[in-house]
Motif scaffolding. Structure first.
Motif, PDB file in Angstrom:
ATOM      1  N   THR A 148      -1.702  -7.003  28.383  1.00  0.00           N
ATOM      2  CA  THR A 148      -3.570  -5.816  28.318  1.00  0.00           C
ATOM      3  C   THR A 148      -3.288  -5.158  26.790  1.00  0.00           C
ATOM      4  O   THR A 148      -4.410  -5.270  25.753  1.00  0.00           O
ATOM      5  CB  THR A 148      -2.973  -4.340  29.098  1.00  0.00           C
ATOM      6  OG1 THR A 148      -2.713  -4.714  30.582  1.00  0.00           O
ATOM      7  CG2 THR A 148      -4.642  -3.651  29.116  1.00  0.00           C
ATOM      8  N   PRO A 187      -8.315  -6.832  32.649  1.00  0.00           N
ATOM      9  CA  PRO A 187      -7.474  -7.149  33.572  1.00  0.00           C
ATOM     10  C   PRO A 187      -8.218  -7.163  34.851  1.00  0.00           C
ATOM     11  O   PRO A 187      -7.795  -7.440  36.246  1.00  0.00           O
ATOM     12  CB  PRO A 187      -5.590  -6.393  33.091  1.00  0.00           C
ATOM     13  CG  PRO A 187      -6.335  -6.069  31.856  1.00  0.00           C
ATOM     14  CD  PRO A 187      -7.578  -6.466  31.630  1.00  0.00           C
ATOM     15  N   VAL A 191      -8.748  -9.934  38.960  1.00  0.00           N
ATOM     16  CA  VAL A 191      -7.912  -9.405  39.769  1.00  0.00           C
ATOM     17  C   VAL A 191      -8.887  -9.338  40.992  1.00  0.00           C
ATOM     18  O   VAL A 191      -9.601 -10.163  42.218  1.00  0.00           O
ATOM     19  CB  VAL A 191      -7.431  -7.955  40.187  1.00  0.00           C
ATOM     20  CG1 VAL A 191      -6.710  -7.638  40.771  1.00  0.00           C
ATOM     21  CG2 VAL A 191      -6.161  -7.985  38.509  1.00  0.00           C
ATOM     22  N   ILE A 241      -4.016  -0.738  45.362  1.00  0.00           N
ATOM     23  CA  ILE A 241      -3.485  -0.569  44.340  1.00  0.00           C
ATOM     24  C   ILE A 241      -3.917  -0.811  42.796  1.00  0.00           C
ATOM     25  O   ILE A 241      -3.742  -0.720  41.152  1.00  0.00           O
ATOM     26  CB  ILE A 241      -2.936  -2.165  45.136  1.00  0.00           C
ATOM     27  CG1 ILE A 241      -2.188  -1.876  45.404  1.00  0.00           C
ATOM     28  CG2 ILE A 241      -2.143  -2.828  43.162  1.00  0.00           C
ATOM     29  CD1 ILE A 241      -1.432  -3.507  46.288  1.00  0.00           C
ATOM     30  N   ASN A 245      -3.163  -0.391  38.780  1.00  0.00           N
ATOM     31  CA  ASN A 245      -2.957  -0.520  38.051  1.00  0.00           C
ATOM     32  C   ASN A 245      -4.078   0.037  36.588  1.00  0.00           C
ATOM     33  O   ASN A 245      -3.666  -0.306  35.736  1.00  0.00           O
ATOM     34  CB  ASN A 245      -3.843  -2.170  38.132  1.00  0.00           C
ATOM     35  CG  ASN A 245      -2.592  -2.800  38.944  1.00  0.00           C
ATOM     36  OD1 ASN A 245      -1.598  -2.847  38.318  1.00  0.00           O
ATOM     37  ND2 ASN A 245      -2.680  -3.783  39.559  1.00  0.00           N
ATOM     38  N   ALA A 248      -1.787   2.618  35.330  1.00  0.00           N
ATOM     39  CA  ALA A 248      -0.861   1.917  34.309  1.00  0.00           C
ATOM     40  C   ALA A 248      -1.507   1.060  32.623  1.00  0.00           C
ATOM     41  O   ALA A 248      -0.787   0.880  32.222  1.00  0.00           O
ATOM     42  CB  ALA A 248      -0.381   0.713  35.096  1.00  0.00           C
ATOM     43  N   GLY A 249      -3.076   0.675  33.038  1.00  0.00           N
ATOM     44  CA  GLY A 249      -3.190  -0.098  31.801  1.00  0.00           C
ATOM     45  C   GLY A 249      -3.392   1.128  30.875  1.00  0.00           C
ATOM     46  O   GLY A 249      -3.789   1.184  29.980  1.00  0.00           O
TER      47      GLY A 249
ATOM     48  N   MET B   1      -3.201  -4.870  32.815  1.00  0.00           N
ATOM     49  CA  MET B   1      -1.390  -4.757  34.279  1.00  0.00           C
ATOM     50  C   MET B   1      -2.212  -4.651  35.350  1.00  0.00           C
ATOM     51  O   MET B   1      -2.588  -3.984  36.012  1.00  0.00           O
ATOM     52  CB  MET B   1      -1.573  -3.291  33.387  1.00  0.00           C
ATOM     53  CG  MET B   1      -0.499  -2.894  32.486  1.00  0.00           C
ATOM     54  SD  MET B   1       0.707  -3.416  32.112  1.00  0.00           S
ATOM     55  CE  MET B   1       0.104  -5.462  31.284  1.00  0.00           C
ATOM     56  N   SER B   2      -1.826  -6.201  36.210  1.00  0.00           N
ATOM     57  CA  SER B   2      -2.489  -6.192  36.740  1.00  0.00           C
ATOM     58  C   SER B   2      -1.047  -6.991  38.149  1.00  0.00           C
ATOM     59  O   SER B   2      -1.400  -7.538  39.168  1.00  0.00           O
ATOM     60  CB  SER B   2      -3.466  -7.338  37.264  1.00  0.00           C
ATOM     61  OG  SER B   2      -3.261  -8.033  36.792  1.00  0.00           O
ATOM     62  N   GLN B   3       0.077  -6.324  37.407  1.00  0.00           N
ATOM     63  CA  GLN B   3       1.429  -6.789  38.233  1.00  0.00           C
ATOM     64  C   GLN B   3       1.245  -6.218  39.740  1.00  0.00           C
ATOM     65  O   GLN B   3       1.630  -7.540  40.193  1.00  0.00           O
ATOM     66  CB  GLN B   3       2.791  -6.008  37.834  1.00  0.00           C
ATOM     67  CG  GLN B   3       2.924  -6.362  36.576  1.00  0.00           C
ATOM     68  CD  GLN B   3       2.860  -4.866  35.554  1.00  0.00           C
ATOM     69  OE1 GLN B   3       1.604  -4.714  36.057  1.00  0.00           O
ATOM     70  NE2 GLN B   3       3.344  -5.577  34.752  1.00  0.00           N
ATOM     71  N   GLN B   4       0.818  -5.233  40.430  1.00  0.00           N
ATOM     72  CA  GLN B   4       1.596  -4.737  41.233  1.00  0.00           C
ATOM     73  C   GLN B   4       0.760  -5.920  42.463  1.00  0.00           C
ATOM     74  O   GLN B   4       0.544  -6.336  43.486  1.00  0.00           O
ATOM     75  CB  GLN B   4       1.158  -3.506  41.786  1.00  0.00           C
ATOM     76  CG  GLN B   4       2.029  -2.950  40.714  1.00  0.00           C
ATOM     77  CD  GLN B   4       2.227  -1.327  42.560  1.00  0.00           C
ATOM     78  OE1 GLN B   4       1.601  -1.012  42.568  1.00  0.00           O
ATOM     79  NE2 GLN B   4       3.330  -1.107  42.267  1.00  0.00           N
ATOM     80  N   LEU B   5      -0.838  -5.925  41.997  1.00  0.00           N
ATOM     81  CA  LEU B   5      -1.587  -6.824  42.439  1.00  0.00           C
ATOM     82  C   LEU B   5      -1.243  -8.377  42.660  1.00  0.00           C
ATOM     83  O   LEU B   5      -1.328  -8.838  43.209  1.00  0.00           O
ATOM     84  CB  LEU B   5      -2.769  -6.475  42.141  1.00  0.00           C
ATOM     85  CG  LEU B   5      -4.467  -6.371  43.082  1.00  0.00           C
ATOM     86  CD1 LEU B   5      -4.921  -5.182  42.590  1.00  0.00           C
ATOM     87  CD2 LEU B   5      -3.868  -8.049  43.120  1.00  0.00           C
ATOM     88  N   LEU B 175       4.551  -0.132  36.263  1.00  0.00           N
ATOM     89  CA  LEU B 175       4.786   0.231  34.798  1.00  0.00           C
ATOM     90  C   LEU B 175       5.265   1.629  34.646  1.00  0.00           C
ATOM     91  O   LEU B 175       6.186   2.322  34.083  1.00  0.00           O
ATOM     92  CB  LEU B 175       3.481  -0.138  34.315  1.00  0.00           C
ATOM     93  CG  LEU B 175       3.900  -0.156  33.029  1.00  0.00           C
ATOM     94  CD1 LEU B 175       4.788  -1.042  31.695  1.00  0.00           C
ATOM     95  CD2 LEU B 175       2.940   0.201  31.906  1.00  0.00           C
ATOM     96  N   LEU B 260       5.569  -9.600  31.564  1.00  0.00           N
ATOM     97  CA  LEU B 260       4.545  -9.491  31.186  1.00  0.00           C
ATOM     98  C   LEU B 260       4.901  -8.356  30.542  1.00  0.00           C
ATOM     99  O   LEU B 260       4.520  -7.239  29.695  1.00  0.00           O
ATOM    100  CB  LEU B 260       2.932  -9.201  31.766  1.00  0.00           C
ATOM    101  CG  LEU B 260       2.060 -10.441  31.783  1.00  0.00           C
ATOM    102  CD1 LEU B 260       1.033 -10.354  32.941  1.00  0.00           C
ATOM    103  CD2 LEU B 260       1.663  -9.965  30.233  1.00  0.00           C
TER     104      LEU B 260
END
Lengths: 315, 326
Positions: A148, A187, A191, A241, A245, A248-249, B1-5, B175, B260
């Motif tokens: 990101t 991002p 998803v 979720i 995100n 977090a982003g 930031m799509s780690q969780q997904l 994060l 990441l």
């Protein structure tokens, strides 16, 4: 229905309590409490040990841990998460002050992400050309793999410095919102697109779609009138979720574009080891997840009337 | 930031609620347990080893993307092990006369503000980045698998307690969870690696629990149990080998996610202090030269993206045969 909502609220309260407890254990059990961090702030003028002891008793840090926990929990129930170590403002107030900026950013980012993501998914599903379809379908994995902060910096480089279209930093007006929101959206849209492409593909293979097609419906009608709505449900499941995100982003996006907001606040709080503020942010994130999940559950029946949330809950 | 997904992607197709079934998955608890339905119904049918190898090779040749992904990872690992073989420039000493030179045949990635060769810094930095990533995945894998095994094996209140905590961890963006852990652990590469690892524990626990539940209730395990095989025998001979596939797929995925997260955290300034090069901090170092030197941000970021894309592709390859095998 009311019973169902009540039960879900209770579950949500449990998650919040657990999030608070887990973060309390992590943040307060480990060595280095708030006062010793404050005291170690500047090493050249070491703080008087007597003063440290006085501060510790003032903050209640000399009591046994379970007492500290019970006191802290009761205060937390009244939305008192302690005082920011950095500037002495209540932690909740420090968060509330900058929260609107992040909500604006996240809302803009989310709207853009939904738009971009569904456009990609529809394009991938609509196109008759195999190459175009594969090209479009290869974009989401790319969007997920790209850091990101890197997206943000590239956008900054190109649109702010080269083309001078948007301001590079700050919080003034809609102009300054475009690039940070886009950074958040890319991002997230990847998803959304990935989930939608998959479920759209699945939905289009269902017998009822074949029947509609046999009756002579156009591709557009099949997509927009029938398939899209059903295909959206798996994506909806992920909403909690996805919103997490975004949060977090926002940490990254706000840092890259030097915007005020809870993302920036998180970074400065971690930097100054401002435990009360960090804990407030963690509990806030959990609360946002809980609320989003509840909202998703309540709008399921609107999207698909066959789903009866309340009936299932009592069953 | 799509780690969780992304973590939910091992098998989302199978997870996707079927609108035909009158069932809504409860996101609160389902977030922690979606793997279970995906895992059910996979038989232990294994073709002979040679046939399997031949099939693997055919599959590999059919997907050039996968070959490319494996190559990328191989090259990056070689960078970390023998950086000297890939670049003759030193990573830490610059040539003052060669400040901020754009990419050329001599300096592939250009030079930074101190005249240091950027490609050399990326190559030498890969050891730090990969080691941190490996630590993060190892922490998540070991702790998560242990918790998942405990939950799946002991069931009852242990299961409930562990999985409730995991659900809470999943409710907090990874994060943010890593950042909270860094607040107490302190800064530095090792600490961010541990923090990222702990933030991924819940995903491993979830998969491992689902796998041990699946295998534990299989008929052949019941047969083994009734013929007197002790619990550790069942664990070693049946549960662990059978769980390896899904856990490996998740590990590959988590590897990319950890790259990441770690680069994001070191970009935010919580990693190793300046002279040390790490991919994220290299990108951060280019921030001040966005106008004058585009390559400082663009090229290290491209390396990160290529690595993550490759690990995601490899993880996908791990999943595919699992998904097709019914």
């Amino acid at each position: 229905m009311i019973r169902y909502v009540g039960r879900r609220l209770l579950q949500g309260a449990f998650v919040l309590w657990a999030a608070y407890t887990v973060s309390f254990l992590i943040l307060y059990l480990l060595p280095g409490d708030a006062v010793s961090i404050m005291a170690s702030g500047d090493e050249q003028n070491s703080v008087d040990p007597a003063l440290v002891a006085k501060l510790r008793s003032e903050y209640g840090l000399d009591r046994p841990l379970h007492e500290q926990y019970v006191i802290a929990l009761f205060k937390a129930l009244q939305l008192d998460f302690g005082v920011s170590i950095k500037n002495g403002v209540a932690a909740t107030q420090a968060v509330a002050e900058v929260l609107p900026e992040t909500i604006k950013l996240a809302a803009a980012g989310f709207a853009l992400a939904v738009l971009l993501g569904s456009a990609l998914a529809i394009a991938a599903s609509f196109s008759r050309n195999r190459w175009v379809r594969q090209l479009v379908a290869s974009l989401p994995p790319l969007g997920i793999a790209v850091p990101t902060f890197w997206i943000g910096l590239l956008l900054l480089q190109f649109f702010s410095f080269r083309l001078r279209l948007f301001p590079a930093l700050g919080n003034d007006g809609a102009q300054s919102l475009v690039l940070p929101a886009l950074t958040l959206a890319i991002p997230t849209s990847a998803v959304i697109a990935q989930l939608l492409i998959r479920s759209l593909h699945q939905t289009l293979g269902e017998p009822y779609i074949e029947q509609i097609r046999a009756k002579g419906a156009s591709d557009a009608l099949i997509h927009f009138g029938h398939a899209l709505r059903n295909a959206a449900i798996p994506t909806l499941t992920m909403l909690g979720i996805l919103v997490g995100n975004l949060l977090a982003g926002a940490v990254v996006s706000e840092t890259v574009f030097s915007r005020t907001g809870i993302g920036r606040l998180t970074v400065t709080a971690v930097n100054s080891r401002d435990i009360p503020v960090v804990q407030t942010l963690v509990v806030l994130a959990a609360a946002i997840f809980v609320i989003t999940s509840l909202i998703v559950d309540l709008i399921y029946p609107l999207v698909d009337p066959r789903i009866n949330t309340a009936a299932r809950a009592t069953a | 930031m799509s780690q969780q997904l992304l973590r939910d992607s091992p098998g989302p197709a199978a997870d996707a609620p079927d609108p035909g079934r009158d069932e809504v998955r409860d996101p609160l608890s389902a977030a922690g347990r979606t793997a279970a339905p995906a895992a059910v119904g996979r038989g232990p049918a294994a073709p002979p080893a040679i046939a399997r190898l031949a099939r693997r090779a055919r599959v590999l040749l059919k997907s050039p993307g996968l070959v490319l992904a494996v190559l990328v990872i191989a090259v990056v690992i070689l960078w970390a092990v023998i950086p000297g073989a890939f670049t003759q420039w030193p990573p830490d000493t610059g040539v003052p006369s060669a400040r901020l030179k754009p990419p050329s045949a001599e300096h592939w990635f250009g030079t930074d503000s101190l005249g240091r060769d950027l490609f050399s810094r990326v190559v030498h930095g890969s050891a730090t980045s990969l080691a941190a990533t490996a630590v993060a995945v190892a922490v998540g894998l070991v702790a998560g698998s242990l918790l998942g095994l405990l939950a799946g094996f002991l069931r009852g209140w242990v299961d409930d307690a562990i999985m409730r905590v995991m659900d809470v961890l999943l409710a907090i963006p990874s994060l943010l969870l890593s950042l909270a852990l860094i607040t107490v652990l302190g800064f530095g590469t090792v600490n961010i690696a541990i923090a990222v690892g702990i933030a991924s524990v819940a995903n491993f626990a979830r998969i491992m629990r689902a796998e041990s539940l699946r295998v534990g209730s299989a008929v052949y395990v019941e047969a083994a149990r009734s013929s007197g095989v002790r619990w550790h025998g069942i664990l070693l001979r049946h549960v662990l080998p059978n769980a390896a596939g899904p856990v490996l797929a998740l590990s590959a995925l988590e590897f990319g996610m950890a790259v990441l997260s770690i680069s994001s955290l070191s970009f935010l300034g919580f990693g190793a202090p300046p002279p040390a090069a790490e991919w994220g901090s290299l990108v951060a170092g280019g921030r001040d030269y966005l106008v004058a030197a585009w390559w400082l941000v663009t090229l290290p970021g491209l390396v990160i993206a290529a690595v993550v894309l490759s690990t995601n592709r490899i993880s996908h390859a791990f999943q595919d045969p699992e998904r097709n095998r019914t």
